[in-house]
Design an enzyme around this catalytic site. Structure first.
Site, PDB file in Angstrom:
ATOM      1  N   TYR A 146     -35.487 -42.890   0.392  1.00  0.00           N
ATOM      2  CA  TYR A 146     -34.182 -43.005  -0.269  1.00  0.00           C
ATOM      3  C   TYR A 146     -34.157 -44.228  -1.181  1.00  0.00           C
ATOM      4  CZ  TYR A 146     -29.026 -43.262  -0.442  1.00  0.00           C
ATOM      5  OH  TYR A 146     -27.710 -43.314  -0.836  1.00  0.00           O
ATOM      6  N   SER A 183     -27.215 -46.768  -5.507  1.00  0.00           N
ATOM      7  CA  SER A 183     -26.970 -47.207  -4.135  1.00  0.00           C
ATOM      8  C   SER A 183     -27.277 -48.694  -4.023  1.00  0.00           C
ATOM      9  CB  SER A 183     -27.898 -46.430  -3.196  1.00  0.00           C
ATOM     10  OG  SER A 183     -28.065 -47.090  -1.960  1.00  0.00           O
TER      11      SER A 183
HETATM   12  P1  NAP Z   1     -22.944 -36.032   1.266  1.00  0.00           P
HETATM   13  O1  NAP Z   1     -21.626 -35.962   1.941  1.00  0.00           O
HETATM   14  O2  NAP Z   1     -24.181 -35.776   2.034  1.00  0.00           O
HETATM   15  O3  NAP Z   1     -22.894 -35.096  -0.041  1.00  0.00           O
HETATM   16  C1  NAP Z   1     -24.050 -34.875  -0.775  1.00  0.00           C
HETATM   17  C2  NAP Z   1     -23.823 -33.613  -1.583  1.00  0.00           C
HETATM   18  O4  NAP Z   1     -25.012 -33.300  -2.321  1.00  0.00           O
HETATM   19  C3  NAP Z   1     -23.508 -32.413  -0.700  1.00  0.00           C
HETATM   20  O5  NAP Z   1     -22.462 -31.659  -1.278  1.00  0.00           O
HETATM   21  C4  NAP Z   1     -24.808 -31.617  -0.736  1.00  0.00           C
HETATM   22  O6  NAP Z   1     -24.628 -30.230  -0.563  1.00  0.00           O
HETATM   23  C5  NAP Z   1     -25.262 -31.910  -2.154  1.00  0.00           C
HETATM   24  N1  NAP Z   1     -26.685 -31.607  -2.338  1.00  0.00           N
HETATM   25  C6  NAP Z   1     -27.724 -32.078  -1.625  1.00  0.00           C
HETATM   26  N2  NAP Z   1     -28.873 -31.557  -2.085  1.00  0.00           N
HETATM   27  C7  NAP Z   1     -28.544 -30.725  -3.118  1.00  0.00           C
HETATM   28  C8  NAP Z   1     -29.287 -29.889  -3.992  1.00  0.00           C
HETATM   29  N3  NAP Z   1     -30.621 -29.806  -3.911  1.00  0.00           N
HETATM   30  N4  NAP Z   1     -28.619 -29.177  -4.935  1.00  0.00           N
HETATM   31  C9  NAP Z   1     -27.277 -29.245  -5.010  1.00  0.00           C
HETATM   32  N5  NAP Z   1     -26.495 -30.019  -4.211  1.00  0.00           N
HETATM   33  C10 NAP Z   1     -27.141 -30.753  -3.279  1.00  0.00           C
HETATM   34  O7  NAP Z   1     -23.153 -37.485   0.626  1.00  0.00           O
HETATM   35  P2  NAP Z   1     -22.143 -38.585   0.074  1.00  0.00           P
HETATM   36  O8  NAP Z   1     -22.047 -39.687   1.070  1.00  0.00           O
HETATM   37  O9  NAP Z   1     -20.901 -37.948  -0.467  1.00  0.00           O
HETATM   38  O10 NAP Z   1     -23.053 -39.144  -1.126  1.00  0.00           O
HETATM   39  C11 NAP Z   1     -22.976 -38.624  -2.418  1.00  0.00           C
HETATM   40  C12 NAP Z   1     -23.933 -39.448  -3.259  1.00  0.00           C
HETATM   41  O11 NAP Z   1     -23.627 -40.839  -3.099  1.00  0.00           O
HETATM   42  C13 NAP Z   1     -25.392 -39.294  -2.823  1.00  0.00           C
HETATM   43  O12 NAP Z   1     -26.228 -39.354  -3.963  1.00  0.00           O
HETATM   44  C14 NAP Z   1     -25.639 -40.536  -1.959  1.00  0.00           C
HETATM   45  O13 NAP Z   1     -27.001 -40.915  -1.950  1.00  0.00           O
HETATM   46  C15 NAP Z   1     -24.800 -41.541  -2.667  1.00  0.00           C
HETATM   47  N6  NAP Z   1     -24.399 -42.692  -1.862  1.00  0.00           N
HETATM   48  C16 NAP Z   1     -23.668 -42.512  -0.720  1.00  0.00           C
HETATM   49  C17 NAP Z   1     -23.272 -43.661  -0.006  1.00  0.00           C
HETATM   50  C18 NAP Z   1     -22.474 -43.579   1.264  1.00  0.00           C
HETATM   51  O14 NAP Z   1     -22.330 -44.619   1.928  1.00  0.00           O
HETATM   52  N7  NAP Z   1     -21.952 -42.422   1.636  1.00  0.00           N
HETATM   53  C19 NAP Z   1     -23.614 -44.932  -0.463  1.00  0.00           C
HETATM   54  C20 NAP Z   1     -24.392 -45.047  -1.626  1.00  0.00           C
HETATM   55  C21 NAP Z   1     -24.764 -43.912  -2.328  1.00  0.00           C
HETATM   56  P3  NAP Z   1     -24.724 -29.585   0.925  1.00  0.00           P
HETATM   57  O15 NAP Z   1     -23.650 -30.253   1.718  1.00  0.00           O
HETATM   58  O16 NAP Z   1     -24.505 -28.122   0.689  1.00  0.00           O
HETATM   59  O17 NAP Z   1     -26.108 -29.932   1.402  1.00  0.00           O
HETATM   60  C1  GCO Z   2     -28.100 -46.231   5.193  1.00  0.00           C
HETATM   61  C2  GCO Z   2     -26.911 -45.748   4.424  1.00  0.00           C
HETATM   62  C3  GCO Z   2     -26.967 -46.349   3.022  1.00  0.00           C
HETATM   63  C4  GCO Z   2     -25.817 -45.849   2.193  1.00  0.00           C
HETATM   64  C5  GCO Z   2     -25.895 -46.323   0.796  1.00  0.00           C
HETATM   65  C6  GCO Z   2     -25.705 -47.791   0.675  1.00  0.00           C
HETATM   66  O1  GCO Z   2     -28.635 -45.471   5.999  1.00  0.00           O
HETATM   67  O2  GCO Z   2     -28.461 -47.389   4.949  1.00  0.00           O
HETATM   68  O3  GCO Z   2     -26.851 -44.343   4.386  1.00  0.00           O
HETATM   69  O4  GCO Z   2     -28.184 -46.046   2.411  1.00  0.00           O
HETATM   70  O5  GCO Z   2     -25.790 -44.463   2.164  1.00  0.00           O
HETATM   71  O6  GCO Z   2     -27.003 -45.863   0.117  1.00  0.00           O
HETATM   72  O7  GCO Z   2     -25.565 -48.091  -0.704  1.00  0.00           O
END
Ligand code: NAP
Ligand code: GCO
Length: 265
Positions: free
Chosen positions: A159, A146
Site C-alpha cells: 500500500y 495517503s
Molecule cells: P473502502 O471503503 O474500502 O472503499 C474503496 C472503494 O474502492 C470500494 O468502493 C471498492 O469497491 C472500490 N474498489 C476497490 N477495488 C476496485 C476496482 N478494482 N475497481 C473498482 N472499484 C474498486 O475505502 P475508503 O476508506 O473509502 O478509501 C477510499 C480511498 O481512500 C482508497 O484509495 C484508500 O486507499 C484511501 N485512503 C483511505 C484512508 C482511510 O483512513 N480510510 C486513508 C487514506 C487513504 P468494493 O467495495 O466493491 O470492493
Molecule cells: C493503515 C491504515 C492507513 C490509512 C491511510 C492513512 O493500515 O495504516 O489503513 O494506511 O488507510 O492510508 O493515510
C-alpha cells in the site's frame, strides 16, 4: 462569489469506487455543488444501494460497473459516461485496497494486486480522460493518496509503495498536463472511519489508541472531512494548486507525539 469559486454546475465528475466511504462522501460533496455525478464499482448490488443513498440527498448519480484495473472496461465505462452525462471534467481516482501483511509473508501476487489497483489503475483511468481535458483546455484530477505516500508502517508495504508512487505520478501528471489548464492534485487522508480501517479501529483494537493519541484533533476523521477537501480541489478556487498533496489528517503529520496524559489541559 462563493458559488462562482466553488460551484460545479455543468461539470461531470467521476468518482471511482464511490459507493461508500470516502468516495461516496466526495461524490456527495461534488454533487451538492452542482456536478453531474458518475460512480463505478465492482458490484451491481453496492451500486444499487449507493444510488438509493445518493437519491436521499437529491443526487441522481449515474452508476456503472467497471474494474479500474481493466483498460477495456475503463474505456467502455468512460464511453458510457460520456454518452450519458458528457465528457469527464473532474476525475477522482478514489478506488483502492489495502493489505496488511508483513513483507516476508506477503505473496508477490498480492503485492502486485495492490500496486495494480492503487497505482496503475489511477494511471489507466487518467490516461482515458486526460485527452478530452487537454482538448477542452480544462480538467481536474484528484488522486487519492495517503499518509503512506510519505511514511511507511509495518505490514502495509504494498500500500505504501503504491501510494508513494501515486504521489509522484500526481506530480508527473501535473508536469505534463498543467499547460493545458489541467490541475492534478492528491489528497492524503489521515485515519478516516471507513470499512477500510474498520479492522484496525473496531473491537478495542490497540491501533485505535495510537490514532487517538497521535492525532491532535483526538478523533478519527469522517469521510465528509475528505469530501470537503475534494470540493476545493475540484473547483475553480484551486486553479493555481497543482501537483500538491493536500493532507487532511487532523494534524497527525504535524505531531511528533507526546506521552499520553502529559500536558493535558
Ligand atoms: P473502502 O471503503 O474500502 O472503499 C474503496 C472503494 O474502492 C470500494 O468502493 C471498492 O469497491 C472500490 N474498489 C476497490 N477495488 C476496485 C476496482 N478494482 N475497481 C473498482 N472499484 C474498486 O475505502 P475508503 O476508506 O473509502 O478509501 C477510499 C480511498 O481512500 C482508497 O484509495 C484508500 O486507499 C484511501 N485512503 C483511505 C484512508 C482511510 O483512513 N480510510 C486513508 C487514506 C487513504 P468494493 O467495495 O466493491 O470492493
Ligand atoms: C493503515 C491504515 C492507513 C490509512 C491511510 C492513512 O493500515 O495504516 O489503513 O494506511 O488507510 O492510508 O493515510
Amino acid at each position: 462569489m462563493i458559488n462562482e469559486l466553488f460551484g460545479l454546475n455543468g461539470k461531470v465528475a467521476l468518482v471511482t469506487g464511490g459507493t461508500h466511504g470516502i468516495g461516496m462522501a466526495i461524490a456527495i460533496a461534488l454533487g451538492k455543488a452542482g456536478a453531474k455525478i458518475a460512480v463505478n464499482d465492482l458490484s451491481e448490488e453496492k451500486l444499487a444501494s449507493a444510488k438509493a443513498e445518493f437519491k436521499k440527498v437529491g443526487i441522481d448519480a449515474y452508476t456503472l460497473v467497471f474494474d479500474v484495473t481493466n483498460e477495456t472496461g475503463v474505456d467502455r465505462g468512460i464511453g458510457e459516461i460520456e454518452k450519458e452525462l458528457g465528457p469527464v471534467d473532474i476525475l477522482v481516482n478514489n478506488a483502492g485496497i489495502i493489505k496488511r501483511i508483513p513483507i516476508l509473508d506477503m505473496p508477490v501476487a498480492e503485492f502486485k494486486q495492490v500496486i495494480d489497483i492503487d497505482l496503475v489503475a489511477p494511471l489507466i483511468v487518467a490516461k482515458r480522460v486526460a485527452p478530452g481535458m487537454i482538448q477542452r483546455r480544462n480538467g481536474k484530477i484528484i488522486n487519492m493518496c495517503s499518509m503512506m505516500s510519505i511514511y511507511g508502517r509495518n505490514t502495509v508495504s504494498a500500500y505504501a509503495a503504491a501510494k508513494g508512487g501515486l504521489k509522484l505520478l500526481t506530480a508527473n501528471m501535473c508536469c505534463e498536463w498543467a499547460k493545458y489548464n489541467i490541475q492534478v492534485n492528491g489528497i492524503g487522508p489521515g485515519y478516516i472511519a471507513t470499512s477500510q480501517t474498520a479492522p484496525i479501529r473496531e473491537g478495542n483494537h490497540p491501533f485505535n489508541d495510537l490514532v487517538m493519541t497521535r492525532t491532535p484533533a483526538a478523533r478519527w476523521g469522517e469521510p465528509e472531512d475528505i469530501g470537503n477537501a475534494a470540493l476545493f480541489l475540484a473547483s475553480k478556487a484551486s486553479n493555481f494548486v497543482n501537483g500538491h498533496i493536500l493532507f487532511v489528517d487532523g494534524g497527525i503529520l504535524a505531531n511528533f507525539g507526546y506521552v499520553k496524559g502529559e500536558n493535558e489541559v
